[in-house]
Design a protein around this motif. Structure first.
Motif, PDB file in Angstrom:
ATOM      1  N   ILE A 128       1.232  -1.511   0.277  1.00 16.34           N
ATOM      2  CA  ILE A 128       0.241  -0.335   0.117  1.00 16.34           C
ATOM      3  C   ILE A 128       1.089   1.463   0.129  1.00 16.34           C
ATOM      4  CG2 ILE A 128      -1.642   1.285   1.356  1.00 16.34           C
ATOM      5  CD1 ILE A 128      -2.483  -1.758   2.716  1.00 16.34           C
ATOM      6  N   SER A 129       0.235   2.298  -0.598  1.00 10.60           N
ATOM      7  CA  SER A 129       1.004   3.274  -0.464  1.00 10.60           C
ATOM      8  C   SER A 129       0.448   4.594  -0.214  1.00 10.60           C
ATOM      9  CB  SER A 129       1.619   4.100  -2.116  1.00 10.60           C
ATOM     10  OG  SER A 129       2.889   2.780  -2.472  1.00 10.60           O
ATOM     11  N   THR A 165     -10.503   6.408  -5.140  1.00  6.36           N
ATOM     12  CA  THR A 165     -11.335   7.129  -4.078  1.00  6.36           C
ATOM     13  C   THR A 165      -9.965   7.541  -2.580  1.00  6.36           C
ATOM     14  OG1 THR A 165     -13.085   5.551  -4.393  1.00  6.36           O
ATOM     15  CG2 THR A 165     -12.648   6.098  -1.986  1.00  6.36           C
ATOM     16  N   LEU A 166      -9.801   8.000  -2.345  1.00  9.35           N
ATOM     17  CA  LEU A 166      -8.991   8.608  -1.194  1.00  9.35           C
ATOM     18  C   LEU A 166      -9.104   9.401  -0.301  1.00  9.35           C
ATOM     19  CD1 LEU A 166      -5.655   9.711  -1.390  1.00  9.35           C
ATOM     20  CD2 LEU A 166      -6.357  11.882  -1.902  1.00  9.35           C
ATOM     21  N   ARG A 167      -8.658   9.430   0.726  1.00 10.08           N
ATOM     22  CA  ARG A 167      -9.202   9.625   2.625  1.00 10.08           C
ATOM     23  C   ARG A 167      -8.448  10.115   2.824  1.00 10.08           C
ATOM     24  NH1 ARG A 167     -11.710   5.306   5.712  1.00 10.08           N
ATOM     25  NH2 ARG A 167     -11.917   3.478   4.535  1.00 10.08           N
ATOM     26  N   ILE A 168      -8.435  11.741   2.933  1.00 12.88           N
ATOM     27  CA  ILE A 168      -6.810  12.702   3.736  1.00 12.88           C
ATOM     28  C   ILE A 168      -7.913  12.953   5.374  1.00 12.88           C
ATOM     29  CG2 ILE A 168      -6.631  14.982   3.301  1.00 12.88           C
ATOM     30  CD1 ILE A 168      -7.329  15.046   0.635  1.00 12.88           C
ATOM     31  N   MET A 169      -7.049  13.075   5.950  1.00  9.32           N
ATOM     32  CA  MET A 169      -6.365  12.968   7.508  1.00  9.32           C
ATOM     33  C   MET A 169      -5.590  13.458   8.302  1.00  9.32           C
ATOM     34  SD  MET A 169      -6.348   9.270   8.186  1.00  9.32           S
ATOM     35  CE  MET A 169      -6.923   8.657   6.716  1.00  9.32           C
ATOM     36  N   PRO A 170      -5.680  15.110   8.866  1.00  6.14           N
ATOM     37  CA  PRO A 170      -5.129  15.286   9.900  1.00  6.14           C
ATOM     38  C   PRO A 170      -4.442  14.679  10.543  1.00  6.14           C
ATOM     39  CG  PRO A 170      -6.407  15.807  10.770  1.00  6.14           C
ATOM     40  CD  PRO A 170      -7.360  15.343   9.665  1.00  6.14           C
ATOM     41  N   ILE A 171      -2.852  14.631  11.011  1.00  2.00           N
ATOM     42  CA  ILE A 171      -2.495  14.495  11.906  1.00  2.00           C
ATOM     43  C   ILE A 171      -0.923  14.348  12.607  1.00  2.00           C
ATOM     44  CG2 ILE A 171      -0.167  13.243  10.761  1.00  2.00           C
ATOM     45  CD1 ILE A 171      -0.689  10.258  11.884  1.00  2.00           C
ATOM     46  N   ALA A 172      -1.091  15.399  14.104  1.00  2.00           N
ATOM     47  CA  ALA A 172      -0.698  15.959  14.749  1.00  2.00           C
ATOM     48  C   ALA A 172       0.920  16.579  14.571  1.00  2.00           C
ATOM     49  CB  ALA A 172      -0.437  15.822  16.017  1.00  2.00           C
ATOM     50  N   SER A 173       1.897  15.334  14.071  1.00  2.00           N
ATOM     51  CA  SER A 173       3.365  15.733  13.908  1.00  2.00           C
ATOM     52  C   SER A 173       3.724  14.571  12.793  1.00  2.00           C
ATOM     53  CB  SER A 173       4.079  16.198  15.341  1.00  2.00           C
ATOM     54  OG  SER A 173       3.766  14.775  15.789  1.00  2.00           O
ATOM     55  N   VAL A 174       5.058  14.451  12.708  1.00  2.00           N
ATOM     56  CA  VAL A 174       5.836  13.694  12.199  1.00  2.00           C
ATOM     57  C   VAL A 174       6.396  12.857  12.448  1.00  2.00           C
ATOM     58  CG1 VAL A 174       8.094  13.602  11.091  1.00  2.00           C
ATOM     59  CG2 VAL A 174       6.320  15.260  10.061  1.00  2.00           C
ATOM     60  N   GLU A 175       6.395  12.837  13.996  1.00  2.00           N
ATOM     61  CA  GLU A 175       6.555  11.842  15.408  1.00  2.00           C
ATOM     62  C   GLU A 175       5.474  10.513  15.241  1.00  2.00           C
ATOM     63  OE1 GLU A 175       7.073  15.024  15.914  1.00  2.00           O
ATOM     64  OE2 GLU A 175       9.773  14.836  15.377  1.00  2.00           O
ATOM     65  N   ARG A 193      -6.279   3.337   7.200  1.00  2.00           N
ATOM     66  CA  ARG A 193      -6.852   2.628   6.303  1.00  2.00           C
ATOM     67  C   ARG A 193      -7.589   2.531   4.560  1.00  2.00           C
ATOM     68  NH1 ARG A 193     -10.266   3.997  11.403  1.00  2.00           N
ATOM     69  NH2 ARG A 193     -11.415   5.972   9.455  1.00  2.00           N
ATOM     70  N   PRO A 194      -7.234   1.050   4.334  1.00  2.00           N
ATOM     71  CA  PRO A 194      -7.146   1.582   2.275  1.00  2.00           C
ATOM     72  C   PRO A 194      -8.565   2.176   2.439  1.00  2.00           C
ATOM     73  CG  PRO A 194      -5.709  -0.369   3.522  1.00  2.00           C
ATOM     74  CD  PRO A 194      -6.527   0.203   4.580  1.00  2.00           C
ATOM     75  N   SER A 195      -8.159   1.931   0.818  1.00  2.00           N
ATOM     76  CA  SER A 195      -9.553   2.826   0.370  1.00  2.00           C
ATOM     77  C   SER A 195     -10.046   1.853  -0.953  1.00  2.00           C
ATOM     78  CB  SER A 195      -9.716   4.007  -0.478  1.00  2.00           C
ATOM     79  OG  SER A 195      -9.002   3.612  -1.785  1.00  2.00           O
ATOM     80  N   PRO A 196     -10.972   1.765  -1.286  1.00  2.00           N
ATOM     81  CA  PRO A 196     -11.554   1.143  -2.177  1.00  2.00           C
ATOM     82  C   PRO A 196     -10.903   1.344  -3.695  1.00  2.00           C
ATOM     83  CG  PRO A 196     -13.806   2.212  -1.684  1.00  2.00           C
ATOM     84  CD  PRO A 196     -12.256   2.580  -0.745  1.00  2.00           C
TER      85      PRO A 196
END
Length: 424
Positions: A221-222, A344-354, A337-340
């Motif tokens: 998965i990429s 179809t693209l899921r986009i989400m925030p994440i607090a930090s690189v860590e 979570r992979p997409s179908p």
């Protein structure tokens, strides 16, 4: 070389299902001409293969025109997609990359007499590089086309024959359905090297039954990573949409998710822009035909996302009316979570690189590529975190579908693993 072909024989290019007896004859023919291949000048062979690649990627290429004429019906991809994306499958073979890779990873070593390549059927064009690498190290190549790509291997062999019929005689692409154990047994018993792509169960089964050296490429998965400072940049959205649309996410380097290192507002801004770009690309690069099951999977994800809540927050669904034309879901919390697929693209925030590194670390066995858009001062840290989690190819966003020939797929040297100790 004593044997030569002035034209590619129909039985050797995958037009009809082959039988075990026919396959055995094809293998005998390959073994018969391989000693002459091994005795050729390696430099001359590589130069011919570079010319073949140039024939495919040249403006107004007659070979590309043939592919555009036949592959849409055979693969389900649109003609504009074939025209735009197929040359990227041949471009890595252009000079001097092939000669450089052979010199660096093979040196003077002779390849196996017979290499079997079990090709994936998800994309057209996947036969070109395995065929060229085999010939470059003196190995005859038996190309087993996937069900979804039965036409391209024959076209590629024909293009080699147009330059050098004797070289083309060392390639064959007979088709048999995946799981046909009688044909598989014949091929696996004959091959000195098997390189196979497929789902994890198929790869494990082929590995167990192979006589020779085995290299397997299972499910991977990429994804993409965008830092907040570039999330509002129009070029970032265009690049992410392009990587998502090319080959309709059927390749292992297609992003299925995008993590925005920052706040949710940045993810929402990027999601809206990507949805607009996907709508534009649906006209320029029309999507592939989707089956009913694929459409239902996308529709189900859209519905579930619209109704699900994440600690009181809902996802934002940005979707075209046509399920195949593009779906962007901006989720409020990071999760892998992979997409179908099907754009179809899921986009989400994440607090930090860590935090991203902590999320990816348990998944390091299934990660393959990541496209990155980051400010210059943050790019090295993002790349280091991704590589530490087992991502094998970190690319600029917009270039995910153009991997170099030296790409270490699955973490292995592309050609060196044919000789050295990291096969599995």
């Amino acid at each position: 070389m004593t044997a030569s072909l002035t034209a590619v024989q129909p039985s050797r290019v995958g037009s009809d299902d082959t039988t075990p007896a026919e396959l055995a004859r094809v293998i005998a023919a390959l073994r018969g001409v391989q000693p002459q291949l091994a005795g050729r000048s390696r430099q001359a062979t590589i130069q011919t293969l570079e010319q073949v690649a140039a024939d495919w990627i040249a403006p107004h290429s007659s070979w590309l025109e043939r592919a555009v004429a036949v592959l849409p019906a055979a693969t389900g991809f649109s003609g504009p997609m074939i025209r735009r994306a197929l040359p990227t499958m041949l471009a890595p073979l252009a000079a001097p990359a092939l000669a450089d890779l052979v010199r660096r990873e093979a040196g003077d070593r002779q390849g196996p007499a017979l290499a079997l390549h079990v090709l994936p059927g998800n994309l057209p064009g996947m036969a070109a590089i395995p065929a060229a690498l085999s010939l470059a190290v003196g190995a005859a190549a038996l190309l087993k086309p996937g069900r979804g790509d039965r036409q391209f291997p024959g076209l590629f062999i024909a293009s080699v024959a147009a330059r050098d019929p004797e070289l083309a005689a060392c390639l064959a692409a007979p088709y048999w359905p995946g799981g046909d154990r009688a044909c598989e047994d014949v091929a696996l018993a004959a091959a000195d090297l098997t390189v196979a792509s497929g789902d994890d169960a198929t790869v494990a089964d082929l590995a167990r039954r192979s006589r020779g050296r085995f290299i397997g490429h299972g499910h991977r998965i990429s994804f993409a990573v965008v830092t907040a400072g570039l999330a509002g940049d129009a070029a970032t959205a265009a690049d992410l949409a392009f990587d998502t649309a090319v080959w309709d996410q059927r390749g292992c380097l297609s992003p299925q998710l995008c993590f925005v290192v920052g706040e949710r507002d940045a993810a929402l801004a990027l999601g809206a822009a990507v949805a607009g770009e996907l709508a534009r690309l649906a006209d320029i690069l029309p999507p592939a035909r989707l089956g009913v099951g694929d459409r239902l999977a996308i529709r189900r994800l859209r519905d579930e996302s619209e109704w699900a809540t994440f600690a009181g927050e809902r996802a934002r669904v940005l979707a075209a009316a046509d399920e195949a034309a593009g779906t962007v879901i901006v989720e409020p919390r990071p999760a892998f979570r992979p997409s179908p697929l099907g754009r179809t693209l899921r986009i989400m925030p994440i607090a930090s690189v860590e935090a991203l590194r902590d999320l990816l670390w348990p998944l390091r066995g299934v990660l393959e590529g990541a496209g990155v858009a980051a400010e210059p001062g943050r790019r090295l840290a993002v790349t280091a975190a991704l590589e530490a989690c087992g991502v094998h190819l970190v690319s600029p966003l917009g270039a995910m579908q153009r991997p170099p020939l030296a790409w270490r797929q699955g973490g292995r040297a592309r050609l060196g693993s044919w000789f050295d100790g990291d096969a599995s």
